[in-house]
Design an enzyme around this catalytic site. Structure first.
Site, PDB file in Angstrom:
ATOM      1  N   GLU A 139      46.509  43.503  49.414  1.00  0.00           N
ATOM      2  CA  GLU A 139      45.946  43.711  48.078  1.00  0.00           C
ATOM      3  C   GLU A 139      45.479  42.413  47.413  1.00  0.00           C
ATOM      4  OE1 GLU A 139      45.318  46.431  46.379  1.00  0.00           O
ATOM      5  OE2 GLU A 139      46.574  48.039  47.164  1.00  0.00           O
ATOM      6  N   SER A 188      42.371  51.766  41.989  1.00  0.00           N
ATOM      7  CA  SER A 188      42.645  50.668  41.074  1.00  0.00           C
ATOM      8  C   SER A 188      42.730  51.197  39.643  1.00  0.00           C
ATOM      9  CB  SER A 188      41.587  49.573  41.239  1.00  0.00           C
ATOM     10  OG  SER A 188      41.994  48.385  40.599  1.00  0.00           O
ATOM     11  N   HIS A 247      42.230  44.252  48.341  1.00  0.00           N
ATOM     12  CA  HIS A 247      42.189  45.291  47.322  1.00  0.00           C
ATOM     13  C   HIS A 247      40.841  46.007  47.348  1.00  0.00           C
ATOM     14  CE1 HIS A 247      43.184  47.263  43.542  1.00  0.00           C
ATOM     15  NE2 HIS A 247      42.047  46.836  43.009  1.00  0.00           N
TER      16      HIS A 247
END
Length: 541
Positions: A327, A209, A421
């Site tokens: 995600e 990320s 995610h």
């Protein structure tokens, strides 16, 4: 005097030898702990405290110390806002401080010239820290890796640009302090990791990320060149970022944003900003709308990442990157209002996408509008960026490997957040099974299938760090992307496939190229909230 200086930083020192492992670094001797055949050192300062007049300055080298410094406990995480207790990503740090530039090392007790991984945590450049239990490096060290995790400045304390800061800089630059911290940690690693059995000539940077975004920044930063030899980026993006003084892609100049934040803080000048309480500053800036991100400052970042990758000027190192199938399923980016019916959805897409609308609707059909809207955001933010990086890296003749994490364990399926995610992180860190260290609200991947998939993924990641090629004994071969747009799909087990989401990359490429040519941002402004398709010529190569 040196001992007093060490104590003043908040890191304990000891006047006597300890029973645990010791290491000698440039600044002095460290005392760590020995656990299960590993040597672990925590809370090592890699830079001087960025406090007082050092706030918003590039990191300076840490002070030396005379006695043995205790390195058995983590240093505090960097100043950050709280996360709601109901959030999936709720995992509050035990302590926070502006004095937070430390790193941690896990090493096999007999390590010698071992490959090194430097982990850069995620958290939108706003939250997170190297002490999070899920990021424990022991499982990597048990596989022969010297594993390093770092803190770096977050939020406005790490990423604020301001005219006065640029004026005092010998490089006429400001912002990017968190990135400069990461570079300083890599320099410290280069200069000291041999003391822990690591090979300074075989360093892999790895992040997820915002940590993966940081990996991308490091790959294009001239200041980071030569400090690492491989890169792993899990769920990165390559959006446009502001320049210091010029409006680009519709983005407000970073210095202008910084001046507005200073006004919101009621600070008349830079001295007042530096005198302000760090937590109040961080929270007020956040509430005023400050979004931490990189800045094109002409020094740490000299051009947009896409410009660097288009020209093949990125770091010439093997790259492994990818993203998760779901995600957006855990609400990472809020969905816009969902159209009430298929006809309304299709009409909005036709109105906004023009000639690209038929292909858009093939990829993101009206048969399940909510799922299509989540897939639209996934691909615009992470999917296109991941494939873009390996496509350009391969075009430059560099090794590049792509993956899709598509596993859904029973706990995630029960909550309808399959492959959300960051859901690959427990698998990458070996944090599966009933004893895994996970955030309190995380669905627990604790079945036999999850443990087996984690073992396979760790094999690939460790092999890549060691050799630049992801492989594993008894595992399927992972072909490079250049072989027919190949990728590895991690679902029930690793499966090599080709042509991920057929047509996705090509359609997103067309969209991004049009937006770049017309000076528009490309990121989350997609789908039913996209601007009208720009009428512009595509940029040249």
């Amino acid at each position: 005097m040196l001992l007093a200086a060490a104590l003043a930083t908040g890191f304990p020192a000891s006047a006597h030898a300890t029973d645990g492992p010791e290491a000698v670094v440039e600044q002095g001797r460290l005392a760590g702990v020995s656990e299960n055949g590993l040597h672990i050192f925590r809370g090592i300062p890699y830079a001087a405290p960025p406090v007082g007049d050092a706030r918003w300055r590039p990191p300076a080298p840490p002070s030396a110390w005379e006695e043995i410094r205790d390195a058995t406990t983590f240093g505090p995480s960097c100043i950050q806002p709280p996360v709601p207790p109901t959030s999936l990503y709720f995992d509050p740090p035990e302590t926070v401080s502006e004095d937070c530039l430390t790193l941690n090392i896990w090493a096999p007790e007999d390590a010698a010239d071992a490959p090194v991984i430097v982990w850069i945590h995620g958290g939108s450049l706003r939250i997170g820290g190297s002490a999070e239990p899920m990021y424990d490096g022991a499982n990597f060290a048990e596989r022969g890796i010297v594993f390093v995790s770092i803190n770096y400045r977050l939020g406005a304390l790490g990423w604020l640009a301001h005219p006065e800061l640029s004026a005092e800089s010998p490089h006429a630059a400001s912002g990017n302090y968190g990135l400069l911290d990461q570079i300083a940690a890599l320099r410290w690693t280069r200069d000291n990791i041999a003391a822990f059995g690591g090979d300074p000539g075989n360093v892999t940077i790895m992040g997820e990320s915002a940590g993966a975004l940081s990996v991308t920044y490091l790959m294009v930063s001239p200041l980071a060149r030569g400090l690492f030899h491989k890169a792993i980026a899990q769920s990165t993006n390559t959006r446009a970022v502001p320049e210091l003084r010029r409006t680009v892609y519709g983005l407000t100049p970073a210095e202008e944003t910084g001046a507005a934040i200073a006004s919101a803080l009621g600070a008349a000048d830079l001295a007042a900003l530096r005198a302000m309480d760090a937590e109040r500053l961080m929270m007020t800036a956040l509430m005023a709308g400050f979004r931490p991100e990189g800045t094109i400052d002409g020094w740490a970042l000299t051009e947009q990442a896409v410009e660097t990758f288009d020209a093949g000027r990125q770091a010439p190192v093997p790259l492994l990157t990818g993203f998760t199938e779901g995600e957006m399923r855990a609400g990472l980016v809020p969905l816009p209002a969902i159209p009430t019916d298929a006809a309304s959805y299709e009409a909005e897409i036709v109105r906004r996408y023009g000639d690209l609308a038929p292909e858009f609707l093939r990829l993101y059909p009206s048969s399940d509008i909510r799922e299509s809207m989540m897939a639209t955001l996934r691909d615009a933010v992470f999917g296109w960026a991941s494939e873009y990086l390996v496509d350009r890296h391969s075009a430059a003749g560099l090794p590049a490997y792509l993956y899709l994490f598509d596993h859904c364990d029973p706990a995630a399926r029960e909550r309808a957040i399959c492959a959300f995610h960051a859901s690959e992180l427990p698998f990458v860190f070996g944090q599966t099974g009933p004893e895994a260290s996970l955030p309190p609200n995380w669905p627990r991947p604790d079945g036999a299938d999850e443990i087996a998939l984690s073992s396979a993924m760790m094999d690939y990641w460790v092999s890549f760090a060691r050799t630049g090629v992801p492989s594993g004994e008894g595992r399927p071969d992972w072909p490079a992307y250049a072989a027919d747009q190949a990728y590895m799909r991690f679902a029930g087990e690793p499966v090599p496939e080709t042509n991920l989401f057929p047509g996705m990359f090509e359609m997103q490429e067309d969209l991004v190229r049009h937006r770049r040519a017309s000076g528009q941002q490309w990121f989350v402004n997609v789908g039913v909230m996209a601007p009208m398709m720009p009428d512009a010529q595509e940029p040249g190569p």
